[in-house]
Motif scaffolding. Structure first.
Motif, PDB file in Angstrom:
ATOM      1  N   VAL A 105      22.887  44.750  -8.984  1.00  0.00           N
ATOM      2  CA  VAL A 105      21.988  43.601  -9.067  1.00  0.00           C
ATOM      3  C   VAL A 105      22.764  42.357  -9.472  1.00  0.00           C
ATOM      4  CG1 VAL A 105      20.081  42.590 -10.380  1.00  0.00           C
ATOM      5  CG2 VAL A 105      19.922  44.957  -9.585  1.00  0.00           C
ATOM      6  N   ASP A 106      22.503  41.255  -8.776  1.00  0.00           N
ATOM      7  CA  ASP A 106      23.081  39.966  -9.117  1.00  0.00           C
ATOM      8  C   ASP A 106      21.966  38.937  -9.268  1.00  0.00           C
ATOM      9  OD1 ASP A 106      25.766  40.965  -8.794  1.00  0.00           O
ATOM     10  OD2 ASP A 106      25.458  40.816  -6.633  1.00  0.00           O
ATOM     11  N   PHE A 107      22.280  37.830  -9.954  1.00  0.00           N
ATOM     12  CA  PHE A 107      21.285  36.801 -10.231  1.00  0.00           C
ATOM     13  C   PHE A 107      21.734  35.450  -9.691  1.00  0.00           C
ATOM     14  CE2 PHE A 107      18.792  39.491 -12.782  1.00  0.00           C
ATOM     15  CZ  PHE A 107      19.560  40.159 -13.713  1.00  0.00           C
ATOM     16  N   VAL A 108      20.779  34.712  -9.109  1.00  0.00           N
ATOM     17  CA  VAL A 108      21.063  33.353  -8.647  1.00  0.00           C
ATOM     18  C   VAL A 108      19.901  32.448  -9.031  1.00  0.00           C
ATOM     19  CG1 VAL A 108      20.054  33.708  -6.334  1.00  0.00           C
ATOM     20  CG2 VAL A 108      21.800  31.943  -6.665  1.00  0.00           C
ATOM     21  N   THR A 109      20.210  31.207  -9.368  1.00  0.00           N
ATOM     22  CA  THR A 109      19.209  30.191  -9.682  1.00  0.00           C
ATOM     23  C   THR A 109      19.616  28.884  -9.004  1.00  0.00           C
ATOM     24  OG1 THR A 109      20.425  29.596 -11.697  1.00  0.00           O
ATOM     25  CG2 THR A 109      18.607  31.168 -11.934  1.00  0.00           C
ATOM     26  N   PRO A 110      18.702  27.940  -8.880  1.00  0.00           N
ATOM     27  CA  PRO A 110      19.071  26.668  -8.253  1.00  0.00           C
ATOM     28  C   PRO A 110      20.241  25.969  -8.940  1.00  0.00           C
ATOM     29  CG  PRO A 110      16.687  26.854  -8.370  1.00  0.00           C
ATOM     30  CD  PRO A 110      17.245  28.011  -9.148  1.00  0.00           C
ATOM     31  N   ASP A 111      20.281  26.029 -10.284  1.00  0.00           N
ATOM     32  CA  ASP A 111      21.302  25.297 -11.030  1.00  0.00           C
ATOM     33  C   ASP A 111      22.430  26.169 -11.549  1.00  0.00           C
ATOM     34  OD1 ASP A 111      19.670  23.091 -10.654  1.00  0.00           O
ATOM     35  OD2 ASP A 111      18.718  23.263 -12.622  1.00  0.00           O
ATOM     36  N   GLY A 112      22.294  27.482 -11.485  1.00  0.00           N
ATOM     37  CA  GLY A 112      23.282  28.367 -12.087  1.00  0.00           C
ATOM     38  C   GLY A 112      23.165  28.368 -13.609  1.00  0.00           C
ATOM     39  N   GLY A 113      23.956  29.199 -14.261  1.00  0.00           N
ATOM     40  CA  GLY A 113      23.957  29.256 -15.718  1.00  0.00           C
ATOM     41  C   GLY A 113      22.798  30.044 -16.284  1.00  0.00           C
ATOM     42  N   ASP A 114      22.451  29.749 -17.548  1.00  0.00           N
ATOM     43  CA  ASP A 114      21.439  30.553 -18.221  1.00  0.00           C
ATOM     44  C   ASP A 114      20.031  30.156 -17.797  1.00  0.00           C
ATOM     45  OD1 ASP A 114      21.529  28.062 -19.502  1.00  0.00           O
ATOM     46  OD2 ASP A 114      20.713  28.904 -21.353  1.00  0.00           O
ATOM     47  N   VAL A 115      19.100  31.079 -18.005  1.00  0.00           N
ATOM     48  CA  VAL A 115      17.693  30.843 -17.662  1.00  0.00           C
ATOM     49  C   VAL A 115      16.857  30.861 -18.937  1.00  0.00           C
ATOM     50  CG1 VAL A 115      17.876  31.791 -15.337  1.00  0.00           C
ATOM     51  CG2 VAL A 115      17.301  33.306 -17.243  1.00  0.00           C
TER      52      VAL A 115
END
Length: 299
Positions: A105-115
């Motif tokens: 499993v990997d994670f991606v967000t619009p801005d990267g970094g912590d959520v």
């Protein structure tokens, strides 16, 4: 003793010493001289395509199939100062299911970094997992869309939470990743609860909405607190928008698990649906042909 008898053994000794010296020098130089240009230790840091892995060293596990979690970066609702958060349980319950089935499993967000992870979005049953580095490492270091190689993934999973309404649906790079997984990899698009907001703008290569004619669920606006300040920040409504895209929206009253499976598009209505949805994704992937030998699918 004649001189020629002395010279022969002396020459043999000198030859052996000379060969031994060369062998020792080659042995000491061997690792540097023989290192392939494809050796990871010689590659330049900062590759264009990276992954933010939630596992301990599983990013480089050869041949392991992967699932990409798509989360929102927003820490507030819209332009307000009202705090917003991912749904931590929707991460953990799905993560556990995918890991148990052998997927990385990997994670991606619009801005990267912590959520953002707010206490009201952390159920008692998963509270201890805030100390689980296998999960938290990924949530603290999500990738940006530019760092993701979509060719690696068999499925995308859009995570809900109050912030899922902001910054994901309109992000073209995330749209491209999801549709690459769906159309070129022949993979699965899935979303749970408010995560369904993230898929409303997905389009097939021909321009048709991915949702058109498909049974879809998610957190419906009639279950929201419509008088609350946060609700007034929503840029769109999930049921209304899914239907505007030609989707067939279905939801049940209450908070029991409810999922919809329509081909390779799978959705869950609420928090309780995260684990059943993840199990359905695993089941769907097991029924698909091997991605290395099959052409892209468009159903």
């Amino acid at each position: 003793m004649p001189l020629h008898r002395l010279l022969k053994p002396l020459l043999i000794l000198l030859l052996c010493a000379w060969q031994g010296g060369i062998s020792d020098a080659a042995a000491s130089a061997g690792p540097a001289l023989g290192r392939s240009s494809t050796d990871p230790s010689t590659q330049q840091a900062g590759s264009n395509h990276l992954v933010a892995s939630s596992g301990l060293g599983d990013t480089n596990r050869a041949g392991q199939q992967r699932i990409l979690f798509i989360l929102a970066s927003s820490k507030v609702h819209g332009s307000s100062s009202i705090p917003a958060s991912i749904s931590f349980g929707e991460v953990v319950h799905a993560w556990d299911t995918f890991q148990a089935a052998g997927y990385a499993v990997d994670f991606v967000t619009p801005d990267g970094g912590d959520v953002p992870i707010l206490d009201p979005y952390v159920g008692k049953e998963v509270e201890s997992r805030l100390q689980d580095e296998r999960v938290m490492r990924g949530l603290r270091n999500t990738a940006t869309p530019a760092q993701i190689d979509p060719g690696l993934y068999r499925a995308v999973y859009y995570v809900g939470g109050s912030n899922a309404m902001y910054g994901v649906a309109e992000n073209r790079a995330l749209q491209d990743i999801a549709m690459h997984v769906y159309e070129r990899n022949g993979g699965v698009v899935s979303a749970v609860c408010h995560g369904t907001a993230g898929i409303v703008n997905l389009k097939l290569a021909g321009g048709q909405s991915l949702l058109a004619g498909k049974r879809i669920t998610g957190y419906p606006e009639e279950h929201e607190d419509r008088d609350a300040a946060y609700f007034k920040e929503f840029p769109f409504l999930i049921r209304q928008t899914v239907q505007a895209r030609g989707g067939l929206f279905h939801a049940v009253d209450g908070y029991a698990p409810y999922i919809e499976v329509d081909g390779r598009v799978l959705t869950g209505q609420n928090y309780a649906s995260a684990a059943p949805l993840a199990a359905a994704v695993v089941d769907a992937l097991r029924k698909l042909p091997n991605p290395q030998t099959s052409p892209a699918r468009r159903d």
